[in-house]
Write a protein that holds these residues in place. Structure first.
Motif, PDB file in Angstrom:
ATOM      1  N   ILE A  60       0.812  -1.216   0.000  1.00 37.30           N
ATOM      2  CA  ILE A  60       0.000   0.000   0.000  1.00 37.30           C
ATOM      3  C   ILE A  60       0.848   1.270   0.000  1.00 37.30           C
ATOM      4  N   ARG A  61       2.067   1.197   0.467  1.00 35.58           N
ATOM      5  CA  ARG A  61       3.008   2.326   0.459  1.00 35.58           C
ATOM      6  C   ARG A  61       2.536   3.508   1.293  1.00 35.58           C
ATOM      7  N   VAL A  62       2.126   3.226   2.479  1.00 33.22           N
ATOM      8  CA  VAL A  62       1.796   4.266   3.445  1.00 33.22           C
ATOM      9  C   VAL A  62       2.542   3.930   4.729  1.00 33.22           C
ATOM     10  N   TYR A  63       2.651   4.920   5.630  1.00 37.68           N
ATOM     11  CA  TYR A  63       3.480   4.739   6.815  1.00 37.68           C
ATOM     12  C   TYR A  63       2.707   4.367   8.069  1.00 37.68           C
ATOM     13  N   SER A  64       1.387   4.465   8.017  1.00 41.19           N
ATOM     14  CA  SER A  64       0.638   4.122   9.218  1.00 41.19           C
ATOM     15  C   SER A  64      -0.600   3.312   8.847  1.00 41.19           C
ATOM     16  N   GLU A  65      -1.097   2.604   9.817  1.00 46.14           N
ATOM     17  CA  GLU A  65      -2.310   1.814   9.592  1.00 46.14           C
ATOM     18  C   GLU A  65      -3.481   2.741   9.280  1.00 46.14           C
ATOM     19  N   GLU A  66      -3.514   3.896   9.919  1.00 47.66           N
ATOM     20  CA  GLU A  66      -4.584   4.867   9.685  1.00 47.66           C
ATOM     21  C   GLU A  66      -4.581   5.332   8.228  1.00 47.66           C
ATOM     22  N   SER A  67      -3.395   5.587   7.678  1.00 49.48           N
ATOM     23  CA  SER A  67      -3.287   6.000   6.278  1.00 49.48           C
ATOM     24  C   SER A  67      -3.727   4.883   5.342  1.00 49.48           C
ATOM     25  N   ALA A  68      -3.379   3.639   5.681  1.00 49.67           N
ATOM     26  CA  ALA A  68      -3.787   2.492   4.864  1.00 49.67           C
ATOM     27  C   ALA A  68      -5.304   2.363   4.852  1.00 49.67           C
ATOM     28  N   ARG A  69      -5.905   2.488   6.032  1.00 54.86           N
ATOM     29  CA  ARG A  69      -7.369   2.399   6.115  1.00 54.86           C
ATOM     30  C   ARG A  69      -8.031   3.515   5.311  1.00 54.86           C
ATOM     31  N   ALA A  70      -7.471   4.716   5.412  1.00 56.16           N
ATOM     32  CA  ALA A  70      -8.036   5.850   4.671  1.00 56.16           C
ATOM     33  C   ALA A  70      -7.934   5.617   3.171  1.00 56.16           C
ATOM     34  N   LYS A  71      -6.800   5.103   2.727  1.00 57.67           N
ATOM     35  CA  LYS A  71      -6.611   4.847   1.299  1.00 57.67           C
ATOM     36  C   LYS A  71      -7.595   3.781   0.804  1.00 57.67           C
ATOM     37  N   ILE A  72      -7.766   2.735   1.568  1.00 57.04           N
ATOM     38  CA  ILE A  72      -8.693   1.672   1.181  1.00 57.04           C
ATOM     39  C   ILE A  72     -10.126   2.199   1.172  1.00 57.04           C
TER      40      ILE A  72
END
Length: 164
Positions: A60-72
């Motif tokens: 996913i190429r993000v630095y936090s779980e929160e960013s991954a969730r937001a991207k998804i």
């Protein structure tokens, strides 16, 4: 020179032998509605697969779980909107005499992107061009027309003028 000629009866016979579908739904609908809904879902699944395969989203190429969730979440909402657009455009095609090539989701988006506003010499934003016939057909699929676009352009122009 012999020209090819389509044999409709042969094509129809082959289509009749194409197989059977068994789709179970929790909602009451016709078989045709169910298959259309299934096809649109299939398109969304292919887009998710394409996101993973072609866009390199295996990581996913993000630095936090929160960013991954937001991207998804953003991707999920985009898929819902795309599916809704697909259904609306499909319904509108049924009302047309011929199937135009600009009534696919990517082509419709590309066509609607051409609707632009520019700030003119009097510092008022206006539509750059008139809404085309193709754009009107696409807008009609969503219950809109050229007057809606002109109204929203006018309102946006007022808001931009206030912001200056």
């Amino acid at each position: 020179f012999v020209l090819p000629e389509e044999r409709c009866s042969v094509v129809e016979r082959e289509l009749d032998l194409a197989g059977y579908f068994c789709i179970i739904t929790s909602e009451k609908m016709s078989a045709k509605e169910a298959i259309e809904l299934y096809k649109s879902r299939d398109t969304s699944e292919k887009l998710f697969r394409g996101d993973k395969s072609y866009l390199g989203n295996k990581s996913i190429r993000v630095y936090s779980e929160e960013s991954a969730r937001a991207k998804i979440l953003v991707e999920f909402v985009a898929m819902i909107l795309r599916c809704k657009m697909y259904i609306k455009l499909k319904e509108e095609i049924k009302n047309l005499e011929k199937k135009p090539n600009y009534m696919t989701v990517p082509a419709a988006l590309k066509e609607l992107e051409k609707i632009e506003m520019v700030r003119q010499l009097d510092n008022v934003y206006r539509l750059d061009h008139a809404v085309t016939a193709n754009q009107k057909t696409i807008l009609n699929a969503f219950g809109l027309d050229a007057n809606h676009i002109k109204y929203y352009a006018s309102e946006l122009s007022k808001e931009l003028k206030k912001a200056e």
